[in-house]
Design a protein around this motif. Structure first.
Motif, PDB file in Angstrom:
ATOM      1  N   TYR A   1       0.824  -1.210   0.000  1.00  0.00           N
ATOM      2  CA  TYR A   1       0.000   0.000   0.000  1.00  0.00           C
ATOM      3  C   TYR A   1       0.858   1.259   0.000  1.00  0.00           C
TER       4      TYR A   1
ATOM      5  N   ARG B   1      -2.910  -2.874  11.814  1.00  0.00           N
ATOM      6  CA  ARG B   1      -4.260  -2.295  11.793  1.00  0.00           C
ATOM      7  C   ARG B   1      -4.413  -1.224  12.852  1.00  0.00           C
TER       8      ARG B   1
ATOM      9  N   ALA C   1      -6.381  -0.276   4.178  1.00  0.00           N
ATOM     10  CA  ALA C   1      -7.616  -1.068   4.269  1.00  0.00           C
ATOM     11  C   ALA C   1      -7.921  -1.740   2.931  1.00  0.00           C
ATOM     12  N   ILE C   2      -7.729  -1.013   1.849  1.00  0.00           N
ATOM     13  CA  ILE C   2      -7.957  -1.586   0.516  1.00  0.00           C
ATOM     14  C   ILE C   2      -6.986  -2.730   0.257  1.00  0.00           C
ATOM     15  N   SER C   3      -5.732  -2.562   0.701  1.00  0.00           N
ATOM     16  CA  SER C   3      -4.741  -3.619   0.490  1.00  0.00           C
ATOM     17  C   SER C   3      -5.123  -4.890   1.241  1.00  0.00           C
ATOM     18  N   GLU C   4      -5.726  -4.743   2.411  1.00  0.00           N
ATOM     19  CA  GLU C   4      -6.165  -5.926   3.154  1.00  0.00           C
ATOM     20  C   GLU C   4      -7.306  -6.638   2.432  1.00  0.00           C
ATOM     21  N   ILE C   5      -8.226  -5.844   1.883  1.00  0.00           N
ATOM     22  CA  ILE C   5      -9.328  -6.440   1.117  1.00  0.00           C
ATOM     23  C   ILE C   5      -8.777  -7.139  -0.126  1.00  0.00           C
ATOM     24  N   ALA C   6      -7.847  -6.463  -0.811  1.00  0.00           N
ATOM     25  CA  ALA C   6      -7.246  -7.047  -2.013  1.00  0.00           C
ATOM     26  C   ALA C   6      -6.497  -8.328  -1.681  1.00  0.00           C
ATOM     27  N   SER C   7      -5.802  -8.335  -0.541  1.00  0.00           N
ATOM     28  CA  SER C   7      -5.069  -9.535  -0.134  1.00  0.00           C
ATOM     29  C   SER C   7      -6.024 -10.684   0.167  1.00  0.00           C
ATOM     30  N   HIS C   8      -7.153 -10.369   0.774  1.00  0.00           N
ATOM     31  CA  HIS C   8      -8.139 -11.408   1.115  1.00  0.00           C
ATOM     32  C   HIS C   8      -8.701 -12.059  -0.145  1.00  0.00           C
ATOM     33  N   TRP C   9      -8.904 -11.244  -1.187  1.00  0.00           N
ATOM     34  CA  TRP C   9      -9.498 -11.765  -2.426  1.00  0.00           C
ATOM     35  C   TRP C   9      -8.439 -12.082  -3.483  1.00  0.00           C
TER      36      TRP C   9
END
Length: 364
Positions: free
Chosen positions: A12, A219, A275-283
Motif C-alpha cells: 500500500y 491495523r 484497508a484496501i490492500s487488506e481487502i485485495a489480499s483477502h481476495w
C-alpha cells in the motif's frame, strides 16, 4: 509479516507512491498544456489543488522510508552509527541528483540560463531533509521519544514558515541560501520551510509503523493514523477561519493550517489504502500497475518533466482546453507506464546476460 506486504515491502505504500506519480503527472501537464482561457476556471483551480498533493505525499513517504529503513537496519544488527550513515548517504545522493537533473534539463532544453541548474526543486528539499531526519534518529532512545522528536520538528517547521519568509535576517544570507528559505520566483519551486516538515511528519508515522510486526498491530497503527488525520484536518479547517497570529501568512503557501490539513489528508488516505490492500489480499487481487508506478517514481520524475515542459511537447504548450489536457494527461501516463516496462525489460535482459557470463568466467 503485516498484511499488504510483498517481498518485504508494504504494497500500500508503493500504491501511495504510485498515486503521487499520477498526481505529479496531472499537475505538470495541467500547468504546461492548459490554455490561458481555461486557467481562471474553478475546475482548473481544483485540478491544481489535487495535483498539489503529489509533492507533500512524496516527501511524507520519504520520511516514512527513513524510519522504516532505520528500523530494518537496526534489526539486522547494524550499529547506530552505520544506520545513520546509510540514511545520510541516501539523502546526499538525492541532493546530488537534484543538480544532475537540472544539468540535464539545461543541456536537453537549450535557451535557459546556467543559474537554473541551482533552482530549488523537490529533490533539493528532500535530500537535506532526509539527512536531518537521519541525524535526529540518533536522538530518540525509544519509539515514543522518536515520534515526539519528529512530530515536534514538523510542527516547528510549519509554525516558523511565515516568520522565516518575512525575516529581514534572511536577506543577509548568500543569495543561493535565501532560495532555500523563501520563494525567489522561478528559481524556487520549493523551499525547505514548510516542505521539509512533511519528511519529519512522515518519519514520525514511519517510526510507529516500524513497531507493527503483525497484521493486528499494523491495523492499530493505521487506525491511529486515520483518527489523527481526521483530527488534523478538522483542526486545520477550524484554525484557518480564525484570525491569523502572523503579520503575513498565505493560506495556500505558508500557512501552518494548510500544512496540518494536508498532513491529515495524507495520513487518512494511506490508512484507506492500507484497508484496501487488506481487502485485495483477502481476495487475491493485485494493483500491479499502480505498484509498478510507485517503485519507479524517481525514474518517471526524471524523464517526464522534460517531456512535459520541453521541446518534445512544444505544440501542446498552453494550447489545450482543460478537458483536452486531462485526456492528454491520461495518454501521457500510459506512455510513462510503457517506458517503465521498456526499462524493466532492458534491466532484466542485462541481469540475465550477467548471470549467464558468471559461470563461464568461473570455469575459465
Amino acid at each position: 509479516m503485516p498484511v499488504g506486504t510483498s517481498r518485504g515491502r508494504r504494497v500500500y505504500i508503493d500504491w501511495a507512491r504510485g498515486l503521487a506519480v499520477l498526481l505529479m503527472i496531472e499537475a505538470h501537464t495541467a500547468d504546461a498544456w492548459t490554455r490561458a482561457a481555461d486557467r481562471h476556471s474553478v475546475a482548473f483551480a481544483r485540478v491544481l489543488v489535487l495535483g498539489g498533493f503529489a509533492a507533500p505525499l512524496f516527501l511524507w513517504l520519504a520520511g516514512i522510508g527513513v524510519a522504516l529503513s532505520a528500523a530494518r537496519l537496526a534489526r539486522t544488527g547494524g550499529a547506530r552509527g552505520a544506520v545513520v550513515s546509510a540514511i545520510c548517504r541516501r539523502g546526499l545522493e538525492i541532493f546530488i541528483l537534484a543538480f544532475l537533473f537540472r544539468l540535464q534539463a539545461f543541456i536537453v532544453t537549450p535557451g535557459s540560463y546556467p543559474v537554473t541548474i541551482f533552482r530549488v526543486d523537490i529533490l533539493n528539499v528532500m535530500g537535506p531533509a532526509i539527512v536531518a531526519a537521519g541525524l535526529v534518529w540518533t536522538a530518540g532512545p525509544s519509539t515514543r521519544a522518536l515520534v515526539l522528536w519528529y512530530g515536534t520538528i514538523a510542527a516547528a517547521i510549519a509554525l516558523l514558515t511565515p516568520i522565516v519568509r518575512t525575516a529581514a535576517i534572511v536577506d543577509v544570507l548568500p543569495l543561493w541560501f535565501q532560495w532555500y528559505l523563501k520563494p525567489a520566483g522561478d528559481l524556487t519551486a520549493f523551499t525547505l520551510l514548510p516542505w521539509a516538515g512533511f519528511v519529519f511528519a512522515g518519519a514520525a508515522c514511519g517510526v510507529m509503523l516500524a513497531t507493527a510486526d503483525n497484521t493486528r498491530a499494523e491495523r492499530r497503527v493505521q487506525f491511529v493514523f486515520a483518527i489523527a488525520g481526521v483530527v488534523l484536518i478538522a483542526l486545520g479547517q477550524f484554525l484557518s477561519r480564525r484570525s491569523s497570529i502572523y503579520d503575513q501568512s498565505q493560506f495556500w503557501t505558508s500557512s501552518p493550517t494548510w500544512f496540518a490539513i494536508r498532513t491529515g489528508i495524507l495520513m487518512t488516505a494511506v490508512a484507506v489504502l492500507h484497508a484496501i490492500s487488506e481487502i485485495a489480499s483477502h481476495w487475491n487481487l493485485a494493483w500491479q500497475s499502480l505498484e509498478r508506478f510507485g517503485r519507479s517514481s524517481l525514474f518517471v520524475y526524471w524523464i517526464h518533466v522534460e517531456l512535459v515542459y520541453g521541446y518534445a511537447t512544444w505544440p501542446l504548450h498552453h494550447r489545450l482546453p482543460l478537458w483536452g489536457t486531462l485526456v492528454a494527461c491520461a495518454a501521457f501516463a500510459v506512455l510513462m507506464y510503457g517506458a517503465i516496462i521498456f526499462r524493466d525489460r532492458i534491466v532484466d535482459n542485462w541481469r540475465t546476460r550477467s548471470r549467464s557470463r558468471a559461470p563461464q568466467t568461473a570455469t575459465a
